[in-house]
Scaffold this active site. Structure first.
Site, short mmCIF file in Angstrom:
data_model
loop_
_atom_site.label_atom_id
_atom_site.label_comp_id
_atom_site.label_asym_id
_atom_site.label_seq_id
_atom_site.Cartn_x
_atom_site.Cartn_y
_atom_site.Cartn_z
N ASP A 101 0.78 -1.24 0.00
CA ASP A 101 0.00 0.00 0.00
C ASP A 101 0.82 1.29 0.00
OD1 ASP A 101 0.87 0.25 2.71
OD2 ASP A 101 -0.96 -0.69 3.48
N HIS A 116 6.48 -7.72 -1.39
CA HIS A 116 5.37 -8.21 -2.22
C HIS A 116 4.93 -7.20 -3.26
CE1 HIS A 116 4.20 -11.29 1.18
NE2 HIS A 116 5.26 -11.67 0.48
N CYS A 124 3.70 -5.45 -17.49
CA CYS A 124 3.18 -6.31 -18.55
C CYS A 124 3.23 -7.77 -18.06
CB CYS A 124 4.03 -6.13 -19.81
SG CYS A 124 3.72 -7.39 -21.06
N GLY A 187 2.23 -6.52 13.08
CA GLY A 187 0.99 -6.60 12.29
C GLY A 187 1.00 -7.63 11.20
N THR A 188 1.67 -8.75 11.46
CA THR A 188 1.63 -9.83 10.47
C THR A 188 1.25 -11.14 11.14
OG1 THR A 188 2.88 -11.11 8.83
CG2 THR A 188 4.17 -10.14 10.64
N GLU A 215 -3.53 -9.66 18.30
CA GLU A 215 -3.82 -11.10 18.36
C GLU A 215 -2.54 -11.83 17.97
OE1 GLU A 215 -7.47 -12.26 16.30
OE2 GLU A 215 -8.13 -10.20 16.60
C1 BJW Z 1 -2.77 -5.81 13.82
C2 BJW Z 1 -3.71 -4.86 13.85
C3 BJW Z 1 -3.23 -3.63 14.38
C4 BJW Z 1 -4.73 -6.53 12.99
N1 BJW Z 1 -1.93 -3.54 14.78
N2 BJW Z 1 -1.52 -5.81 14.16
C5 BJW Z 1 6.48 -23.01 2.69
C6 BJW Z 1 5.45 -23.68 3.35
C7 BJW Z 1 4.14 -23.58 2.91
C8 BJW Z 1 3.82 -22.81 1.80
C9 BJW Z 1 4.81 -22.15 1.14
C10 BJW Z 1 6.12 -22.26 1.58
N3 BJW Z 1 6.89 -21.51 0.76
C11 BJW Z 1 6.10 -20.92 -0.16
C12 BJW Z 1 4.84 -21.31 0.05
C13 BJW Z 1 3.65 -20.92 -0.75
C14 BJW Z 1 3.12 -19.53 -0.39
C15 BJW Z 1 2.72 -19.50 1.08
O1 BJW Z 1 3.41 -18.99 1.93
N4 BJW Z 1 1.55 -20.03 1.39
C16 BJW Z 1 1.04 -20.03 2.77
C17 BJW Z 1 -0.19 -19.12 2.86
C18 BJW Z 1 0.71 -21.44 3.15
N5 BJW Z 1 4.08 -18.49 -0.70
C19 BJW Z 1 4.24 -18.03 -1.92
O2 BJW Z 1 3.61 -18.49 -2.88
C20 BJW Z 1 5.26 -16.91 -2.11
N6 BJW Z 1 6.14 -17.23 -3.19
C21 BJW Z 1 7.10 -18.13 -3.07
O3 BJW Z 1 7.32 -18.70 -2.02
O4 BJW Z 1 7.81 -18.32 -4.23
C22 BJW Z 1 8.68 -19.45 -4.29
C23 BJW Z 1 7.85 -20.62 -4.72
C24 BJW Z 1 7.25 -20.57 -5.94
C25 BJW Z 1 6.50 -21.66 -6.37
C26 BJW Z 1 6.34 -22.77 -5.54
C27 BJW Z 1 6.94 -22.79 -4.27
C28 BJW Z 1 7.72 -21.70 -3.87
C29 BJW Z 1 4.56 -15.63 -2.54
C30 BJW Z 1 3.68 -15.09 -1.48
C31 BJW Z 1 2.94 -13.86 -2.02
C32 BJW Z 1 1.92 -13.35 -1.02
N7 BJW Z 1 1.09 -12.43 -1.69
C33 BJW Z 1 0.06 -11.73 -0.89
C34 BJW Z 1 -0.79 -10.89 -1.88
C35 BJW Z 1 0.01 -9.69 -2.34
C36 BJW Z 1 -0.72 -8.93 -3.41
C37 BJW Z 1 -1.99 -8.29 -2.89
O5 BJW Z 1 -1.94 -7.48 -1.97
O6 BJW Z 1 -3.03 -8.60 -3.45
O7 BJW Z 1 0.68 -10.90 0.09
S1 BJW Z 1 -0.97 -12.83 0.08
C38 BJW Z 1 -1.13 -11.75 1.43
O8 BJW Z 1 -0.54 -12.35 2.61
C39 BJW Z 1 -0.28 -10.51 1.09
C40 BJW Z 1 0.41 -10.23 2.41
O9 BJW Z 1 1.57 -9.46 2.20
C41 BJW Z 1 0.66 -11.62 2.93
C42 BJW Z 1 0.91 -11.68 4.42
O10 BJW Z 1 -0.22 -11.28 5.14
P1 BJW Z 1 -0.07 -10.40 6.46
O11 BJW Z 1 0.52 -9.10 6.12
O12 BJW Z 1 0.59 -11.19 7.50
O13 BJW Z 1 -1.61 -10.12 6.81
P2 BJW Z 1 -2.64 -11.03 7.62
O14 BJW Z 1 -4.00 -10.54 7.24
O15 BJW Z 1 -2.37 -12.46 7.42
O16 BJW Z 1 -2.34 -10.70 9.13
C43 BJW Z 1 -2.61 -9.43 9.69
C44 BJW Z 1 -2.16 -9.44 11.13
O17 BJW Z 1 -2.30 -8.14 11.65
C45 BJW Z 1 -2.99 -10.38 12.03
O18 BJW Z 1 -2.10 -11.19 12.80
C46 BJW Z 1 -3.74 -9.42 12.95
O19 BJW Z 1 -3.94 -9.93 14.27
C47 BJW Z 1 -2.82 -8.24 12.96
N8 BJW Z 1 -3.47 -6.95 13.23
N9 BJW Z 1 -4.88 -5.26 13.37
C48 BJW Z 1 -1.11 -4.63 14.66
N10 BJW Z 1 -4.01 -2.56 14.50
#
Ligand code: BJW
Length: 253
Positions: A101, A116, A124, A187-188, A215
């Site tokens: 963002d 990310h 493209c 916040g992750t 949380e």
């Molecule tokens: C507060 C609050 C307040 C609330 N104050 N806190 C190993 C094991 C298993 C799976 C995999 C692995 N390695 C790779 C994978 C696959 C996959 C993955 O991790 N999957 C898991 C979900 C199981 N990873 C990938 O595919 C990654 N690529 C990769 O590894 O490439 C190599 C590869 C390729 C091919 C095959 C294998 C390997 C890429 C990951 C890309 C993630 N993309 C997204 C979307 C981005 C675009 C968009 O915005 O649309 O990124 S998904 C989404 O999740 C986004 C975020 O950056 C990301 C993380 O989320 P985040 O930021 O943690 O948010 P939340 O909502 O989960 O949590 C919010 C937190 O805030 C909560 O805890 C609240 O409590 C807290 N909170 N209010 C402080 N006020």
């Protein structure tokens, strides 16, 4: 606990933070997981992968246009602002974000490492060539335009599931995690790899790990301190505690 964290900060030279969607929640940007999270309403496999984009480019484009509009209308919050002060505390402070963002930059944080991508950029789909959608470029906002040079569909420059993170950025983040002394995970949910491993690597290499999350995530089990409060509350408290410690030279927020 805040005073103890402030003391640790004043004694450390190398600091680092990883932020996630939670730090922008108080600005009004929805998180991904949790009860009000985006993935509660939308299926990630239908929106945040190349397969989804190729199957339904209009749907994916429209979803990103909706999010862009929302992000344009919000402002950075006290959590983002407090983090802009962290470079004053350390000889080296590295801010790594999973967020797309741009709110850290809008708050004034220099040199943010974006893992990310950034939702305001486009590229493209075939060639990864950047593309700026400016006011002169005419297109139907309901579907992705095509790159005028390559003819490929335009997609947001974010990292979807199954895609590689920017190689230099992720490898540098792991390298810096190995040497930092204090690491903040803010916040992750720490569920998405490889970003989720960065705090673990820091901890394994001897850093003091501090989680800020109302949380707490699984990381809390290995964290040295867990500040179970919103980032917009906990981070200004930290800045003010450091500022009020003797001879800090840091101003309160
Ligand atoms: C507060 C609050 C307040 C609330 N104050 N806190 C190993 C094991 C298993 C799976 C995999 C692995 N390695 C790779 C994978 C696959 C996959 C993955 O991790 N999957 C898991 C979900 C199981 N990873 C990938 O595919 C990654 N690529 C990769 O590894 O490439 C190599 C590869 C390729 C091919 C095959 C294998 C390997 C890429 C990951 C890309 C993630 N993309 C997204 C979307 C981005 C675009 C968009 O915005 O649309 O990124 S998904 C989404 O999740 C986004 C975020 O950056 C990301 C993380 O989320 P985040 O930021 O943690 O948010 P939340 O909502 O989960 O949590 C919010 C937190 O805030 C909560 O805890 C609240 O409590 C807290 N909170 N209010 C402080 N006020």
């Amino acid at each position: 606990m805040i005073d103890e964290v402030a003391r640790i900060i004043t004694e450390a030279r190398l600091g680092m933070a990883l932020t996630g969607a939670g730090i922008s929640a108080e600005s009004g940007v929805p998180t991904f997981r949790g009860k009000d999270g985006l993935w509660n309403k939308f299926d990630p496999q239908q929106l945040a992968s190349m397969a989804a984009f190729l199957a339904s480019p209009e749907l994916v484009w429209e979803w990103y246009e909706w999010r862009r509009g929302l992000i344009r209308d919000v402002t950075a919050n006290p959590g983002h602002v407090a983090l802009t002060r962290f470079p004053d505390f350390f000889n080296r402070f590295t801010l790594v974000t999973q967020n797309v963002d741009g709110l850290h930059q809008r708050a004034g944080s220099p040199q943010v490492m974006e893992l990310h991508g950034n939702i305001m950029r486009n590229k493209c789909v075939d060639t990864d060539r950047p593309f700026v959608v400016d006011d002169d470029f005419q297109f139907d906002p309901k579907e992705p335009p095509r790159h005028p040079d390559t003819g490929g569909l335009i997609r947001p420059d974010v990292v979807w599931f199954g895609e590689m993170l920017p190689e230099n950025t992720i490898s540098r983040a792991f390298e810096l995690a190995e040497s930092c002394e204090v690491f903040f995970s803010i916040g992750t949910s720490a569920l998405v790899q490889p970003a989720a491993s960065i705090p673990m690597v820091a901890k394994q290499h001897g850093a003091i790990l501090i989680e800020v999350n109302p949380e707490p995530s699984e990381l809390a089990q290995i964290a040295d301190f867990v500040l179970a409060e919103p980032a917009g509350v906990a981070l200004p408290k930290i800045v003010n505690a450091v500022a009020s410690s003797a001879n800090s030279g840091v101003e309160e927020v």
